[in-house]
Design an enzyme around this catalytic site. Structure first.
Site, short mmCIF file in Angstrom:
data_model
loop_
_atom_site.label_atom_id
_atom_site.label_comp_id
_atom_site.label_asym_id
_atom_site.label_seq_id
_atom_site.Cartn_x
_atom_site.Cartn_y
_atom_site.Cartn_z
N HIS A 114 2.83 4.16 4.83
CA HIS A 114 1.56 3.45 4.95
C HIS A 114 1.53 2.79 6.33
CE1 HIS A 114 -1.36 0.20 4.13
NE2 HIS A 114 -1.73 0.86 3.05
N ASP A 188 9.38 -0.68 1.42
CA ASP A 188 7.98 -1.04 1.19
C ASP A 188 7.72 -0.79 -0.30
OD1 ASP A 188 5.28 -1.00 0.72
OD2 ASP A 188 4.77 0.32 2.39
N GLN A 191 3.84 -0.02 -3.91
CA GLN A 191 3.52 0.82 -5.07
C GLN A 191 4.68 0.86 -6.07
OE1 GLN A 191 0.52 2.06 -5.47
NE2 GLN A 191 -0.24 1.62 -3.40
N LYS A 214 -1.74 -5.47 -6.24
CA LYS A 214 -1.56 -4.12 -6.78
C LYS A 214 -0.80 -4.16 -8.11
CE LYS A 214 -1.33 -2.00 -2.18
NZ LYS A 214 -2.63 -1.37 -1.99
N CYS A 354 -4.80 4.94 4.66
CA CYS A 354 -3.95 4.17 5.58
C CYS A 354 -2.64 4.90 5.85
CB CYS A 354 -3.68 2.76 5.06
SG CYS A 354 -5.15 1.76 4.93
#
Lengths: 399, 154
Positions: A114, A188, A191, A214, A354
């Site tokens: 991302h 990261d 998600q 999220k 993104c």
């Protein structure tokens, strides 16, 4: 998983909301916790000696402790509240990256990152960025990671789960490779954390970044988790109130971790909301959340496979993928697809998500993406497929 | 199926999307501009050959959704051989068709006001897509005015 009733926006709304990877909807529990805080519990934290401020501080710190337990952190002090994954990554790029790396060092990323785990690293001058490839089945190619990591690799920063492909990466294996040269592993988790059980004691990461919005929580708050020794070593990102110990006219000393990273008034109400989201997810059980994602993703891939004109970009192996499904339909541009699906009551994301370099890598300008959360249902998948059939008919695509 | 979609994706639009006109490279270009919708990634480039105040040749490049690419193709046909003044008037009518409450297109006489460009009238019902249809015209504006060679719309 029968939880739709917990989400006010979904009750009595016909929309098939398949854009949870962009941002998830919020359960009553989160809305109520924030509402109660604003109505009866609100004051600034770590400031006043009066009771309301002390109670607000307790609530804020209790939220931190909940997040810490949720990800298996040894101590709440390992959890830093930030504005979100993007801010967490910028902190790391600036304070763990720019401050410490020297010309000739390199940072290893992957082609599916991302922009939040790409652009902050581009700020580093004189530091080489290297990009791990994908396998033919859209998994992270570990051989490629191993080829790229050398003695000048200081950081390996990779998504835990791709927001475009759904690919889940083997952080423990990345750790093995990075560990050979003493490189820091950054994950990261934007998600990953909302969708899989995460325990930082065996994840293999040194730092983990994620966002509340999220994972059923509010916007405006996220987390940077780090190993205690590294957080001690890292310098503050922003200066201001709350992050200081002693302040003089020309120099100051810092408050202990985590407060040295939380300059200014933090997102207090949002922290309470994140705490409630964590309670809600814990109540469901993250194993059950993962099981729901796997079942729904399996069903969606099965249904999409019945349409020959649909191309899915992501792993076929459900073990290494989550519920973010990128696809195209014939030569229909994803924006056209999104408009047609919207007219048929289905909300999907269309575009580069993104992750522009990933689109270039796949050789396509954009994809449409359907993504799930705990409230997503097979019925919504059916409506997606019905909408795709409308699109195929409009664009005269043979089925 | 929703009526709006049939109005949006007319046969003319799909024809121009799949068989875009004026895509051939042209030489001795007098004016050039690149247009870009950064949020959705639509791209249109316009090359013009001028004969005084008249656009004698036009070439389009680009990629993106059917609306942006069909609009570019339709525009290229509509303006070829026209003077700057005629093009400005077309542009104004097109913008009115896209944005105004006032229906300038007469359903009794299809094509009477703006020719094939009227195929894009259905876009008005989809506000987020108006910028797709407008991109080629904004790019053409910049090419004609010669003030810059890049335009970004949002």
């Amino acid at each position: 998983m029968d939880v739709r009733k917990d989400f006010p926006i979904l009750a009595g709304n016909d929309l098939a909301f398949l854009d949870s990877a962009a941002s998830s909807q919020k359960p009553e529990m989160v809305i109520e916790a924030m509402d109660t805080m604003l109505r009866s519990g609100y004051a600034n934290v770590h400031r006043g000696a009066y009771r309301l401020s002390a109670e607000a501080t307790d609530a804020y710190e209790a939220a931190r402790a909940k997040v810490a337990r949720f990800i298996g952190a040894t101590s709440p002090a390992e959890v830093i509240f930030t504005r979100g994954t993007t801010t967490s990554m910028n902190m790391l790029a600036a304070k763990w990256g720019a401050d410490r790396l020297v010309a000739g060092d390199n940072v290893v990323l992957s082609v599916m990152e991302h922009h939040a785990n790409l652009v902050p690293w581009q700020f580093l001058k004189g530091i080489e960025l290297r990009f791990a490839r994908l396998t033919d089945d859209f998994a992270l190619d570990l051989e490629s990671v191993a080829e790229l990591v050398d003695e000048r690799t200081r950081i390996v920063s990779i998504t835990g789960m791709s927001n475009v492909l759904g690919t889940i990466t083997p952080v423990d294996r990345i750790r093995e490779i990075a560990g050979r040269v003493g490189a820091t592993v950054i994950v990261d988790g934007a998600q990953l954390v909302p969708h899989l059980p995460v325990d930082v004691t065996d994840l293999g990461a040194d730092f983990l970044a994620f966002s509340a919005h999220k994972m059923l929580g509010p916007t405006g708050i996220g987390v940077l988790w780090g190993r205690p020794a590294l957080l001690e070593e890292m310098e503050p990102f922003e200066g201001g109130g709350e992050m200081i110990d002693e302040v003089g006219l020309y120099e100051s000393t810092w408050a202990p971790v985590p407060h040295k990273f939380e300059a200014g008034t933090p997102p207090i109400v949002e922290a309470i909301g994140l705490g409630a989201a964590v309670d809600y997810l814990t109540g469901l059980g993250m194993d059950a959340v993962r099981k729901h994602d796997v079942e729904l993703t399996g069903y969606a891939l099965e249904r999409l496979a019945t349409m020959p004109a649909v191309t899915v970009y992501g792993p076929t192996d459900l073990e290494i993928r989550g519920g973010a499904i990128s696809f195209t339909l014939g030569d229909v541009h994803p924006h056209d697809l999104s408009t047609i699906l919207d007219e048929n009551g289905v909300a999907v994301r269309a575009g580069h998500h993104c992750a522009r370099p990933l689109m270039d890598h796949l050789g396509i300008p954009a994809t449409a993406r359907a993504s799930f959360s705990v409230y997503s249902s097979g019925d919504e998948v059916d409506r997606l497929v019905d909408g795709l059939k409308v699109a195929a008919k409009l664009f005269d695509i043979r089925q | 199926m929703a009526v709006g979609l049939d109005n949006l994706y007319k046969e003319v639009i799909l024809d121009h999307y799949r068989n875009p006109r004026n895509r051939a490279e042209i030489r001795d270009v007098d004016r050039h501009a690149d247009g870009n919708n950064p949020l959705c990634g639509d791209k249109v480039a316009v090359d013009l050959v001028l004969d005084g105040n008249t656009v004698s040749q036009i070439a389009i490049k680009g990629q993106g959704c059917s609306i942006s690419q069909a609009s570019a193709s339709l525009m290229s046909e509509a303006i070829k051989g026209k003077t700057f003044e005629e093009i400005a008037r077309l542009r104004q009518l097109f913008t009115t068709m896209m944005t105004s409450e006032d229906p300038i297109v007469d359903p009794e006489r299809p094509g009477a006001i703006l020719g094939e460009l009227e195929a894009l009238a259905g876009v008005k019902a989809f506000p987020v897509r108006i910028k797709c249809a407008s991109l080629p015209w904004a790019t053409l504006d910049v090419a004609i005015s010669g003030t810059a060679d890049q335009v970004t719309t949002d």
